[in-house]
Every structure is written in structure tokens, then in C-alpha cells.
Motif scaffolding. Structure first.
Motif, short mmCIF file in Angstrom:
data_model
loop_
_atom_site.label_atom_id
_atom_site.label_comp_id
_atom_site.label_asym_id
_atom_site.label_seq_id
_atom_site.Cartn_x
_atom_site.Cartn_y
_atom_site.Cartn_z
N ARG A 45 -10.65 -11.40 11.48
CA ARG A 45 -10.99 -10.03 11.88
C ARG A 45 -9.78 -9.33 12.48
N ASP A 46 -9.10 -10.02 13.38
CA ASP A 46 -7.94 -9.42 14.03
C ASP A 46 -6.84 -9.09 13.03
N ALA A 47 -6.61 -10.02 12.09
CA ALA A 47 -5.54 -9.81 11.11
C ALA A 47 -5.74 -8.49 10.37
N VAL A 48 -6.95 -8.25 9.93
CA VAL A 48 -7.23 -7.07 9.10
C VAL A 48 -7.46 -5.83 9.94
N HIS A 49 -8.28 -5.95 10.98
CA HIS A 49 -8.73 -4.76 11.70
C HIS A 49 -7.86 -4.39 12.90
N GLU A 50 -7.07 -5.33 13.40
CA GLU A 50 -6.23 -5.04 14.57
C GLU A 50 -4.73 -5.00 14.23
N HIS A 51 -4.31 -5.84 13.29
CA HIS A 51 -2.88 -5.99 13.05
C HIS A 51 -2.39 -5.37 11.74
N ILE A 53 -2.84 -6.29 8.63
CA ILE A 53 -2.54 -7.20 7.52
C ILE A 53 -3.56 -6.98 6.41
N THR A 54 -3.06 -6.68 5.23
CA THR A 54 -3.96 -6.35 4.12
C THR A 54 -3.76 -7.27 2.92
N HIS A 76 -16.55 -9.39 4.41
CA HIS A 76 -17.34 -8.69 3.39
C HIS A 76 -18.35 -7.76 4.04
N PRO A 77 -18.50 -6.52 3.55
CA PRO A 77 -17.83 -5.89 2.40
C PRO A 77 -16.36 -5.59 2.72
N TYR A 78 -15.51 -5.86 1.76
CA TYR A 78 -14.07 -5.80 1.99
C TYR A 78 -13.56 -4.36 2.02
N PRO A 79 -12.66 -4.06 2.95
CA PRO A 79 -12.03 -2.73 2.95
C PRO A 79 -11.26 -2.53 1.63
N ARG A 81 -8.47 -1.35 1.11
CA ARG A 81 -7.04 -1.65 1.21
C ARG A 81 -6.73 -3.14 1.18
N LEU A 82 -7.76 -3.99 1.27
CA LEU A 82 -7.55 -5.43 1.44
C LEU A 82 -7.41 -6.13 0.09
N LEU A 83 -6.34 -6.93 -0.06
CA LEU A 83 -6.13 -7.78 -1.23
C LEU A 83 -6.42 -9.23 -0.84
N ILE A 84 -7.34 -9.86 -1.54
CA ILE A 84 -7.62 -11.27 -1.31
C ILE A 84 -7.15 -12.04 -2.53
N ALA A 85 -6.18 -12.91 -2.31
CA ALA A 85 -5.65 -13.75 -3.38
C ALA A 85 -6.19 -15.16 -3.20
N THR A 86 -6.61 -15.78 -4.30
CA THR A 86 -7.06 -17.17 -4.23
C THR A 86 -6.36 -17.97 -5.31
#
Length: 254
Positions: A45-51, A53-54, A76-79, A81-86
């Protein structure tokens, strides 16, 4: 939120140049749930919403499966702007046990599993986690290409590959990213990073802090700056299990 080290175009999206690797959000031996699930959730949560990181990097083999499930439960639901790589193509049989498994049927089943666990219809970026020497390389890449044609993968990446393998894969697909091991402590892959730059391919170094060795005594910022200075195509994915350490890392880059 301003990304801590600027942005990069990755998989058709403008994302933070420094991403987050999630391998440490598991139990010992990259097996099972983390000891503190709450802290792992807070870190995401912090990575995406505070710092800002996308770019979140994961794999179906982390846990296995547990990190993909955690990402969905927290983000989820993903913003947009967010890229999730697997990543797919690694068989786990126990803690610290990793076996490349590139049989087309296994890769296809793995992608379907990642889609379900992440709660998406299409993977933003899917890497072939390892080249399985028992299966022709182009058969492995071709399976991901077929899944891309079916709309289940948007962009295809390669992990732990040589420049020759990059060229071979490029005969079938557009290589969206290359993820290899590189750090100031293990600088042996700089040639591949430079080659990717000539080809316009983002290079995503994993273990950029030398499995934590370079993070001691405030060295994380220096280690990441060393990587970022290699080329504008370099986008490291440091990992940690501590929300506080993530905050210190982002603060040092800013």
C-alpha cells in the motif's frame, strides 16, 4: 506523487523508474506466506499510495502463488497508473528449490493461474522466468506469443537471458523488457544492459542491492544510483519486507 527517481516507459506505460520487487514478501526460502502478512500488505500500500511507485514486479513462483494473491487483496482494483509484471516458467517443489519448467502446457496453465490470482483479464507484462534447456527456446517464447494473440498477455519480457537469446526471441515477439541480475556487487551483466539500450529495450535489474549486502550503512541509494547511471533504459526493482526500510530507500532517492 512524484516517483522517487523519475519515470520510464515500460510495457507501453509511463511508470516509476524504480519499481518494487516482491520476492521478499514470502516466508523463508521464498516459500509460503510472510511471517507478518500485515507488514507485507502495508508495504504494498505504501509503495503505491505513499511513495509513487507504479511498477510492481512479482512471479507465480513467489510462495508459490502467495504474492500474486497478496497483491490482489491489497491493491485491487488497480490504479490505472500501476503496472504489475509477473513471471511464469519456474516450478517450485519446496523452500529454496527452483526448477525451470518451460513446457508449453505448463506455461499456458501458469498464465491462466496468474490471471485468476491477480484478478485481471490480461497480464500487463509477463516474463519467461527462465529458459528451460529441455524445451526449445522458441517453443517457450512462442507459447507466450500465442497467449498474447489471445489477449491474455499485453507485453512479453525475458528473464536471465543472453543477448543471443534476446535476438532469437525478437524473431517471434517484441521483447518489452529484459530482467537480469545486476548490481554494483555483481556487475557482470552490464554488457546486456548496454545492448538492451541500443535495442530500445528496458533493462530491469533484479537483486539490485546485492541481496541486501549493498543496503548496509546507507549504501542503498549509492547502489541504485550506480544502476540508474548505466543508462536511461535501466529500471531497478529493489525489494524489502519492511515498510520502514522502503520509506528510507525512497527518501534517500528523493
Amino acid at each position: 506523487m512524484k516517483p522517487p527517481a523519475g519515470t520510464i516507459t515500460l510495457a507501453g506505460r509511463q511508470v516509476s523508474r524504480v519499481g518494487l520487487g516482491t520476492m521478499r514478501l514470502t516466508g523463508p526460502g521464498t516459500w509460503g506466506d510472510p511471517a507478518d502478512v500485515g507488514a507485507a500488505a502495508a508495504l504494498l500500500r505504501d509503495a503505491v499510495h505513499e511513495h509513487g511507485i507504479t511498477h510492481i514486479d512479482t512471479a507465480d513462483s513467489y510462495g508459490p502463488h502467495t504474492v500474486e494473491q497478496l497483491i490482489r487483496s491489497v491493491l485491487h482494483p488497480y490504479p490505472d497508473r500501476l503496472l504489475i509484471a509477473t513471471k511464469v516458467g519456474m516450478l517450485r517443489t519446496g523452500p529454496n528449490e527452483w526448477t525451470p519448467h518451460g513446457h508449453p502446457a505448463y506455461l499456458r496453465a501458469s498464465v491462466e493461474g496468474s490471471l485468476r490470482r491477480l484478478g485481471v483479464d490480461c497480464l500487463d507484462l509477463c516474463y519467461l522466468h527462465r529458459n528451460d534447456p529441455r524445451v526449445p527456446f522458441l517453443d517457450q517464447v512462442g507459447t507466450l506469443a500465442s497467449l498474447q494473440e489471445e489477449g491474455k498477455i499485453a507485453h512479453i519480457g525475458l528473464s536471465k537471458v543472453s543477448t543471443a537469446e534476446i535476438d532469437l526471441a525478437a524473431t517471434l515477439v517484441t521483447v518489452a523488457a529484459v530482467q537480469n541480475k545486476l548490481s554494483e556487487a555483481q556487475p557482470n551483466d552490464t554488457r546486456t544492459a548496454e545492448y538492451c539500450e541500443t535495442q530500445g529495450i528496458p533493462y530491469v535489474p533484479y537483486a539490485p542491492l546485492g541481496a541486501g549486502a549493498l543496503a548496509q550503512d546507507g549504501g542503498a541509494s549509492k547502489a541504485l544510483r550506480w544502476l540508474l547511471d548505466l543508462g536511461e533504459n535501466v529500471a531497478p526493482i529493489p525489494g524489502t519486507s519492511s515498510p520502514a526500510h522502503l520509506g528510507e530507500l525512497v527518501g534517500s532517492l528523493s
